[in-house]
Write an enzyme that holds these catalytic residues in place. Structure first.
Site, PDB file in Angstrom:
ATOM      1  N   ASP A 186       2.575  10.584   5.767  1.00 45.78           N
ATOM      2  CA  ASP A 186       1.584  10.578   4.683  1.00 45.78           C
ATOM      3  C   ASP A 186       0.159  10.619   5.220  1.00 45.78           C
ATOM      4  OD1 ASP A 186       2.227   7.969   5.678  1.00 45.78           O
ATOM      5  OD2 ASP A 186       1.150   7.050   4.003  1.00 45.78           O
ATOM      6  N   GLU A 204       2.761   4.825   5.245  1.00 42.28           N
ATOM      7  CA  GLU A 204       2.000   3.929   6.121  1.00 42.28           C
ATOM      8  C   GLU A 204       0.629   3.622   5.530  1.00 42.28           C
ATOM      9  OE1 GLU A 204      -0.709   2.519   9.251  1.00 42.28           O
ATOM     10  OE2 GLU A 204      -0.925   4.324   8.065  1.00 42.28           O
TER      11      GLU A 204
HETATM   12 ZN    ZN Z   1      -2.257   6.387  10.642  1.00 41.98          ZN
END
Ligand code: ZN
Length: 401
Positions: free
Chosen positions: A80, A145
């Site tokens: 992401d 994340e």
């Molecule tokens: Zn990162």
């Protein structure tokens, strides 16, 4: 526009990955999963897709080592990326345009699709050269994340599926260094603690001045803010004296709420602090100190956590950790130095460390401005290519420990 890198397959594969808009919010990871499956097919390596949380796939490509019973090496990256303000970009953020002077522009060039591709390209080179590594290497690609990783590496690291990988050492992300021959590595992280302190007081007319002990919410709030601000000033002084900001506790007052009308003493006032405790600070003592301050402030002062992350032990970098020793040497042999620091924010490495596994944040990006989450995030092609060289040597070294 054509560039001299049009025929460079490593650069072209990197660009292909960058063009997949796996951007928050509400990411559809299908494009990434398909791309990674294709990479695995080309590498002739098995790929597993774990969906521990619906629509949050974890992709793991595995290259088996000669001694598959030995603890394995995990090369982790997140798929992401953070949102963009497209109007502030020189080139489209998902166009992966290479400028005339050799910079690839795209969200994810630094954070951290570049590392995901380095992991794959390094393995591709080693495999093509006929190398067999002693330990099994797992290349993982995780979701989410950038929104805390709870449904990504958080869920994965705690799973049975993860245990089966028998990970003995992990690499994750750090940040680029502006210096030409230096690479920043993270060996630990600060601990996020966000708290709200509520001060209750006796309501009354705005003109009152009562004798005796502290009764108003305002007086109590004043006491609390004073204490936190004094501590903040102490920590700030360390920064002014040149400390790395990962090594100090940060305290920021972020919200103040309460009151009903300007001439009425409030029944309740609250203040919120965003705190990141230094890795080497005594976390329990820190909490006790807050409890003490609340008591000292007067009756009816309480606090609660909005976020209370557990303290995660840092990875200790010394010769006892053979993975570190060989990694440090491999990088030195290539004319670079590793600079170990504590990460001022948080990365997925903490979930791995929480399992008792040593993990190092290693983004081998040198001579580059810090552009994580920034407009015009970009990376020079030469830095990317050299970073693949570095990654190749490091993977070879740690997987042969
Ligand atoms: Zn990162």
């Amino acid at each position: 526009m054509s560039t001299k890198w049009d025929k460079d397959e490593e650069v072209q594969r990197f660009r292909e990955y960058l063009k997949i808009p796996s951007v928050h919010p509400d990411i559809d990871y299908d494009g990434c999963v398909e791309f990674l499956k294709k990479q695995a097919r080309e590498l002739d390596l098995p790929v597993a897709v774990y969906e521990l949380v619906a629509r949050k796939p974890v992709v793991v490509i595995t290259w088996e080592g000669v001694h598959k019973q030995l603890p394995s090496i995990l090369l982790n990256s997140h798929m992401d990326v953070v949102p963009v303000y497209e109007e502030h970009w020189t080139h489209p953020p998902f166009g992966a345009v290479i400028s005339e002077d050799g910079f690839i522009y795209a969200r994810g060039t630094q954070d951290m699709k570049s590392m995901g591709m380095m992991h794959l390209e390094a393995v591709r080179r080693l495999k093509t050269a006929g190398v067999r590594l002693q330990r099994t290497v797992h290349i993982s690609f995780v979701p989410d994340e950038e929104i805390g990783g709870v449904d990504g590496m958080g869920a994965f690291a705690a799973s049975e599926e993860f245990k089966k990988l028998n990970v003995g050492f992990a690499l994750d992300e750090s940040v680029p260094s502006p210096k030409p021959k230096e690479i920043i590595v993270f060996y630990g992280e600060k601990t996020s603690r966000q708290i709200v302190i509520t001060c209750r007081g006796e309501p009354g007319h705005g003109s009152l001045v009562a004798a005796g002990p502290v009764r108003t919410a305002g007086e109590k709030l004043h006491y609390i803010i004073d204490k936190f601000m004094a501590l903040r000033a102490q920590e700030k002084k360390k920064i002014d004296q040149g400390a790395w900001f990962g090594d100090v506790t940060s305290i920021n007052l972020t919200q103040v709420e309460g009151g009903v009308q300007i001439n009425v003493l409030p029944e309740r006032l609250s203040v919120s602090f965003d705190i990141r405790i230094a890795a080497d600070a005594d976390h329990e003592e820190f909490e006790n100190m807050i409890i003490r301050w609340c008591k000292e402030a007067g009756d009816g002062v309480t606090f609660e956590y909005v976020v209370k992350n557990p303290q995660v032990k840092s990875t200790i970098l010394n010769d006892k950790l053979a993975f570190w020793k060989v990694m440090d040497k491999a990088v030195k042999d290539m004319g670079f130095i590793l600079k170990p620091v504590v990460c001022p924010g948080a990365t997925d490495a903490r979930y791995v460390r929480q399992q008792g596994i040593p993990a190092i944040g290693f983004s081998p990006l040198f001579d580059s401005p810090l552009l994580l989450h920034a407009h015009d995030e970009s990376l020079h092609v030469d830095v990317f290519k050299k970073a693949v060289d570095l990654m190749e040597k490091v993977i070879e070294a740690v997987a042969n420990v």
